[in-house]
Write a protein that holds these residues in place. Sequence first.
Motif, PDB file in Angstrom:
ATOM      1  N   LYS A 168       0.817  -1.197   0.076  1.00 32.12           N
ATOM      2  CA  LYS A 168       0.087  -0.035   0.043  1.00 32.12           C
ATOM      3  C   LYS A 168       0.770   1.309   0.089  1.00 32.12           C
ATOM      4  CE  LYS A 168      -0.771  -0.988   4.945  1.00 32.12           C
ATOM      5  NZ  LYS A 168      -1.578  -1.174   5.929  1.00 32.12           N
ATOM      6  N   PRO A 169       1.299   1.615  -1.290  1.00 37.57           N
ATOM      7  CA  PRO A 169       1.936   2.797  -1.436  1.00 37.57           C
ATOM      8  C   PRO A 169       1.182   3.986  -0.864  1.00 37.57           C
ATOM      9  CG  PRO A 169       1.293   1.993  -3.640  1.00 37.57           C
ATOM     10  CD  PRO A 169       1.023   1.118  -2.635  1.00 37.57           C
ATOM     11  N   GLY A 170       0.043   4.093  -0.883  1.00 39.52           N
ATOM     12  CA  GLY A 170      -0.863   5.045  -0.289  1.00 39.52           C
ATOM     13  C   GLY A 170      -1.519   4.660   0.969  1.00 39.52           C
ATOM     14  N   ASP A 171      -0.937   4.361   2.212  1.00 37.87           N
ATOM     15  CA  ASP A 171      -1.608   4.086   3.232  1.00 37.87           C
ATOM     16  C   ASP A 171      -2.325   5.053   3.969  1.00 37.87           C
ATOM     17  OD1 ASP A 171      -2.004   2.689   5.494  1.00 37.87           O
ATOM     18  OD2 ASP A 171      -0.256   1.997   6.147  1.00 37.87           O
ATOM     19  N   THR A 172      -3.572   4.774   4.199  1.00 33.07           N
ATOM     20  CA  THR A 172      -4.344   5.605   4.928  1.00 33.07           C
ATOM     21  C   THR A 172      -4.688   5.672   6.296  1.00 33.07           C
ATOM     22  OG1 THR A 172      -6.411   4.516   4.259  1.00 33.07           O
ATOM     23  CG2 THR A 172      -5.503   6.266   2.695  1.00 33.07           C
ATOM     24  N   ALA A 173      -4.189   4.457   6.951  1.00 31.55           N
ATOM     25  CA  ALA A 173      -3.952   4.319   8.247  1.00 31.55           C
ATOM     26  C   ALA A 173      -3.712   5.729   9.198  1.00 31.55           C
ATOM     27  CB  ALA A 173      -3.175   3.096   8.717  1.00 31.55           C
ATOM     28  N   GLY A 174      -4.448   5.691  10.196  1.00 29.34           N
ATOM     29  CA  GLY A 174      -4.409   6.939  11.051  1.00 29.34           C
ATOM     30  C   GLY A 174      -4.999   8.288  10.574  1.00 29.34           C
ATOM     31  N   LYS A 175      -5.310   8.188   9.479  1.00 33.27           N
ATOM     32  CA  LYS A 175      -6.175   9.471   8.813  1.00 33.27           C
ATOM     33  C   LYS A 175      -7.688   9.490   9.428  1.00 33.27           C
ATOM     34  CE  LYS A 175      -3.599  10.223   4.749  1.00 33.27           C
ATOM     35  NZ  LYS A 175      -3.643  10.456   3.239  1.00 33.27           N
ATOM     36  N   ALA A 176      -8.376  10.542   9.343  1.00 31.06           N
ATOM     37  CA  ALA A 176      -9.603  10.734   9.935  1.00 31.06           C
ATOM     38  C   ALA A 176     -10.533   9.782   9.127  1.00 31.06           C
ATOM     39  CB  ALA A 176     -10.125  12.222   9.796  1.00 31.06           C
ATOM     40  N   SER A 202      -4.232 -15.666  -4.466  1.00 33.87           N
ATOM     41  CA  SER A 202      -4.841 -14.227  -4.078  1.00 33.87           C
ATOM     42  C   SER A 202      -4.050 -13.792  -3.163  1.00 33.87           C
ATOM     43  CB  SER A 202      -6.194 -14.649  -3.478  1.00 33.87           C
ATOM     44  OG  SER A 202      -6.134 -15.525  -2.286  1.00 33.87           O
ATOM     45  N   GLY A 203      -3.929 -12.419  -3.263  1.00 33.55           N
ATOM     46  CA  GLY A 203      -3.102 -11.828  -2.232  1.00 33.55           C
ATOM     47  C   GLY A 203      -3.870 -10.669  -1.551  1.00 33.55           C
ATOM     48  N   GLY A 204      -3.724 -10.131  -0.302  1.00 30.83           N
ATOM     49  CA  GLY A 204      -4.513  -8.936   0.141  1.00 30.83           C
ATOM     50  C   GLY A 204      -3.575  -8.120   0.750  1.00 30.83           C
ATOM     51  N   VAL A 205      -4.342  -6.974   1.368  1.00 35.46           N
ATOM     52  CA  VAL A 205      -3.621  -5.986   2.200  1.00 35.46           C
ATOM     53  C   VAL A 205      -4.746  -5.378   3.085  1.00 35.46           C
ATOM     54  CG1 VAL A 205      -3.684  -4.093   0.572  1.00 35.46           C
ATOM     55  CG2 VAL A 205      -2.088  -4.216   2.300  1.00 35.46           C
ATOM     56  N   VAL A 206      -4.560  -4.586   4.123  1.00 30.32           N
ATOM     57  CA  VAL A 206      -5.449  -3.884   4.855  1.00 30.32           C
ATOM     58  C   VAL A 206      -5.323  -2.370   4.686  1.00 30.32           C
ATOM     59  CG1 VAL A 206      -6.324  -3.487   7.262  1.00 30.32           C
ATOM     60  CG2 VAL A 206      -5.716  -5.671   6.692  1.00 30.32           C
ATOM     61  N   ASN A 207      -6.364  -1.587   4.177  1.00 32.40           N
ATOM     62  CA  ASN A 207      -6.208  -0.235   3.834  1.00 32.40           C
ATOM     63  C   ASN A 207      -7.545   0.175   3.887  1.00 32.40           C
ATOM     64  OD1 ASN A 207      -4.980   2.216   3.292  1.00 32.40           O
ATOM     65  ND2 ASN A 207      -3.873   1.446   1.357  1.00 32.40           N
ATOM     66  N   ASP A 208      -7.762   1.610   3.550  1.00 27.51           N
ATOM     67  CA  ASP A 208      -8.960   2.088   3.415  1.00 27.51           C
ATOM     68  C   ASP A 208      -8.896   3.028   2.151  1.00 27.51           C
ATOM     69  OD1 ASP A 208     -11.453   3.524   3.372  1.00 27.51           O
ATOM     70  OD2 ASP A 208     -11.424   4.175   5.541  1.00 27.51           O
ATOM     71  N   LEU A 209      -9.294   2.593   1.066  1.00 30.05           N
ATOM     72  CA  LEU A 209      -9.207   3.423  -0.198  1.00 30.05           C
ATOM     73  C   LEU A 209     -10.331   4.433  -0.335  1.00 30.05           C
ATOM     74  CD1 LEU A 209      -8.261   0.519  -2.704  1.00 30.05           C
ATOM     75  CD2 LEU A 209      -6.945   1.733  -1.363  1.00 30.05           C
ATOM     76  N   ALA A 210     -11.155   4.337   0.615  1.00 26.45           N
ATOM     77  CA  ALA A 210     -12.254   5.455   0.424  1.00 26.45           C
ATOM     78  C   ALA A 210     -11.939   6.659   0.826  1.00 26.45           C
ATOM     79  CB  ALA A 210     -13.450   5.011   1.266  1.00 26.45           C
ATOM     80  N   ILE A 211     -10.524   6.671   1.592  1.00 28.62           N
ATOM     81  CA  ILE A 211     -10.001   7.861   2.086  1.00 28.62           C
ATOM     82  C   ILE A 211      -8.895   8.564   0.755  1.00 28.62           C
ATOM     83  CG2 ILE A 211      -8.258   9.359   3.710  1.00 28.62           C
ATOM     84  CD1 ILE A 211      -9.462   7.129   5.734  1.00 28.62           C
ATOM     85  N   GLN A 212      -8.901   9.688   0.679  1.00 31.67           N
ATOM     86  CA  GLN A 212      -8.093  10.242  -0.409  1.00 31.67           C
ATOM     87  C   GLN A 212      -6.757  10.166  -0.098  1.00 31.67           C
ATOM     88  OE1 GLN A 212      -8.569  14.376  -1.008  1.00 31.67           O
ATOM     89  NE2 GLN A 212      -7.378  14.537  -3.048  1.00 31.67           N
ATOM     90  N   ASP A 252      -4.488   0.124  -7.505  1.00 26.40           N
ATOM     91  CA  ASP A 252      -5.877   0.517  -7.410  1.00 26.40           C
ATOM     92  C   ASP A 252      -5.999   1.823  -6.364  1.00 26.40           C
ATOM     93  OD1 ASP A 252      -8.470   0.100  -6.660  1.00 26.40           O
ATOM     94  OD2 ASP A 252      -8.144  -1.466  -5.428  1.00 26.40           O
ATOM     95  N   GLU A 253      -6.625   2.575  -6.695  1.00 28.62           N
ATOM     96  CA  GLU A 253      -7.090   3.787  -6.138  1.00 28.62           C
ATOM     97  C   GLU A 253      -8.493   3.896  -5.947  1.00 28.62           C
ATOM     98  OE1 GLU A 253      -5.370   7.400  -7.925  1.00 28.62           O
ATOM     99  OE2 GLU A 253      -3.494   6.284  -8.751  1.00 28.62           O
ATOM    100  N   ASN A 254      -9.006   2.763  -5.423  1.00 30.16           N
ATOM    101  CA  ASN A 254     -10.421   2.719  -5.163  1.00 30.16           C
ATOM    102  C   ASN A 254     -11.191   2.502  -6.417  1.00 30.16           C
ATOM    103  OD1 ASN A 254     -12.453   2.168  -3.258  1.00 30.16           O
ATOM    104  ND2 ASN A 254     -13.157   4.383  -2.720  1.00 30.16           N
ATOM    105  N   ILE A 255     -10.904   1.551  -7.316  1.00 31.08           N
ATOM    106  CA  ILE A 255     -11.874   1.562  -8.525  1.00 31.08           C
ATOM    107  C   ILE A 255     -12.594   0.582  -8.069  1.00 31.08           C
ATOM    108  CG2 ILE A 255     -11.687   0.609 -10.844  1.00 31.08           C
ATOM    109  CD1 ILE A 255      -8.626   0.926 -10.646  1.00 31.08           C
ATOM    110  N   THR A 256     -14.074   0.910  -8.570  1.00 32.02           N
ATOM    111  CA  THR A 256     -15.177  -0.114  -8.312  1.00 32.02           C
ATOM    112  C   THR A 256     -15.221  -1.551  -9.096  1.00 32.02           C
ATOM    113  OG1 THR A 256     -16.604   1.906  -7.711  1.00 32.02           O
ATOM    114  CG2 THR A 256     -17.565  -0.322  -7.944  1.00 32.02           C
ATOM    115  N   PRO A 257     -15.160  -2.406  -8.425  1.00 30.92           N
ATOM    116  CA  PRO A 257     -15.270  -3.718  -9.098  1.00 30.92           C
ATOM    117  C   PRO A 257     -16.310  -3.812  -9.860  1.00 30.92           C
ATOM    118  CG  PRO A 257     -14.511  -4.278  -6.675  1.00 30.92           C
ATOM    119  CD  PRO A 257     -15.002  -2.891  -6.762  1.00 30.92           C
ATOM    120  N   ASP A 258     -16.130  -4.502 -11.132  1.00 26.37           N
ATOM    121  CA  ASP A 258     -17.177  -4.672 -12.019  1.00 26.37           C
ATOM    122  C   ASP A 258     -17.522  -6.165 -11.912  1.00 26.37           C
ATOM    123  OD1 ASP A 258     -18.954  -5.138 -14.030  1.00 26.37           O
ATOM    124  OD2 ASP A 258     -17.887  -4.526 -15.999  1.00 26.37           O
TER     125      ASP A 258
END
Length: 698
Positions: A168-176, A202-212, A252-258
């Motif tokens: 997660k190069p764009g880690d949003t942990a700790g943001k409001a 499969s591979g996974g990561v914990v993040n919150d892509l809904a945050i800018q 993946d910058e919070n792309i909605t899965p089809d």
Amino acid sequence: MAEFRAYQPSFTAGELSPALGARIDLAKYGSGMRTALNVFIHPHGGVSNRAGLEFVHEIKDSASRARLIKFQFNTEQTYVLEFGHNYIRIFRDGGLIVKGATAYEIATTYTAAQVADLVFVQEADVLYLCHVAHPVRKLGRLADDNWTLINVSFQPKIASPVLTSVNKPGDTAGKAGYVATVYNYVVSAVAESGEESLPSNSGGVVNDLAIQGGINRVTWNGVAGAVRYIVYREDNGIYGYIGGTTGLSFDDENITPDLADTPQTGRNPFNAAGSYPRCVTFIEQRLAFASTEDDPQAVWLSQSANYENFGVSSPAKASDAVTFRIRARQVNEIRSMISVRGLLLLTSGSEWIVTGGSTSDAISPSALKLDNQGYRGAAKVQPIVVGNTVLFAQRLGGVIRDFSYDYTQDSYVGKDLTVLARHLFKDREIAAWDYSQAPDSIVWVVLDNGALVSLTYMKEQDVWGWTRHESGPDGDAHFEDVTVIEENGEDVAYFIVRRTINGETKRYIERLHSRSFATVADAFFVDSGLTYNGPPASTITGLDHLEGQDVVALADGNVVRNLKVAGGAVTLQNTAAKIHIGLPMTATIQTLDLDLGQIQGLGTVQGRAKSISEVTLRVESTRGIFVGPNDGGRDDDTLVEYKQRRDEAWNEAIRLYTGDLRITPNWDWTESGSMWVKQFDPLPMTILAIMPDVTLGR
């Protein structure tokens, strides 16, 4: 008494059943024959003696049956494959392929009893083979003496990528507003052909892509042959498309899965005994299989353009593999499939056509329509396509039907092609058949009792007529198989013929010789024959396959009789440079009972005594024929030979004649008025018309 000249200008109805002897009201009566032996019908109307059978090779083991299967890559590279007990041998242009000093062979697990039930379809250099007791296999050609036979794995040809990391190069942990969310990904590779691989691990990561600023980066290893990669992300347990790339990572910058575009699930429906398919064909860029022992009414279609991929997605895509079953009153196994305005399914009890629902819709998981076309039922022998018409053998009755689409009825209809020659098929089944398009549109049919018959068929001209064929002393040869392959601009029939030679049973591969020849010296009208072409010689060797047999030869265009093979050789009285030598063959036609219609003052001539004072035969490229009102041998008084020598020198072979021949047969009164025309010698005969001069009695 009254004298008339009758005229039969055509023979396109072929040999008619004796049961039709009184049916002078039939239109085809006037173009039929009572006997048509070792002849074939030209679509334009004439009848010719068939060419001879050229000896190719004895099969590997004459004690066991074998099967001939065609393999045609293009018009120049054509092969005949001999399938026997646990082996395949290869023939090209009438010769056995050898490697080193021995015949080249491919090992198989098909037994001699199983090869007759093999069903196959070819695509380029690959032949797919089906049998309910064996996994689906494909035979591939690399060179004349280099072939492969492998089980089909039924999975994408391109390998799956290995997902190496998700960070997660764009880690949003700790943001409001941060909500820890697990994001899972899989990746698939796409080949140049468009085929997509199965998904990666499969591979996974914990993040919150809904945050800018939130970014997840998926990374994977490259796959050989891949031109791009597709990335899917999980959403409520389903992986949906989020993008594609030619590189080896994706952000993946919070792309909605089809969720309407999901990765495929691998599937092999044919992976165990009981699930091996019975038949195979191609339809709309898909490879189709049908009818297993466990599921005899099921059909499986591969992904579009990906013949060995039976993967599916959820929801289904138009290109996904298709599976369906015939729902009918009875469970009838699907015995064959063929592509004609849809997918034609022939079962043991009925006929069906499968389409996408209309003429413009392709078959797909969401477009599928089955329509019943009748309840005749098909035999196990595979159908034949002639133009846009399908010929198939019925399950019962020894009946062959044509089957084609009729716009006026909006369905497939056809007629019984054996109804006028039922005597040839009584209590018989079709053992093998194949179609020779050029030059005379003939279907060669081998029956289960070893008989060989031929059907000249040209639907657009309403031509369909049967003749029959025999070979060997007293017609004792048994035909066991036939296949037709293109060679030198013609379709050539290859047969397996069982003969008794010097007291032993032999099975020979023999091919029908071309009937195209420049001079009479080139004419080949002997069976199991060979040709010598070289310096003038009188002793011909290499005839071991005919040891002890009485043979005949055509030497520089001259007939040589009363020869017997001893020590694999024969000796001619005179030398010759071109010699065709083999078993003699007699060609015979007999006309039907003479009918002149209703004659004023006499009525019908049926049942009246008749005498033929003269016969005019219109012939083409013909020599050496016998004519008479009764059957007989070449030395019998019942037949008269036409003495044809005209202006040739005494040391020159008699040339072939085209035109009218007038023959005075032996006088006799008969009630039928029919005429026999026979060819005993290895010479060509083509009859275009028969015109007898008839004297009527009371």
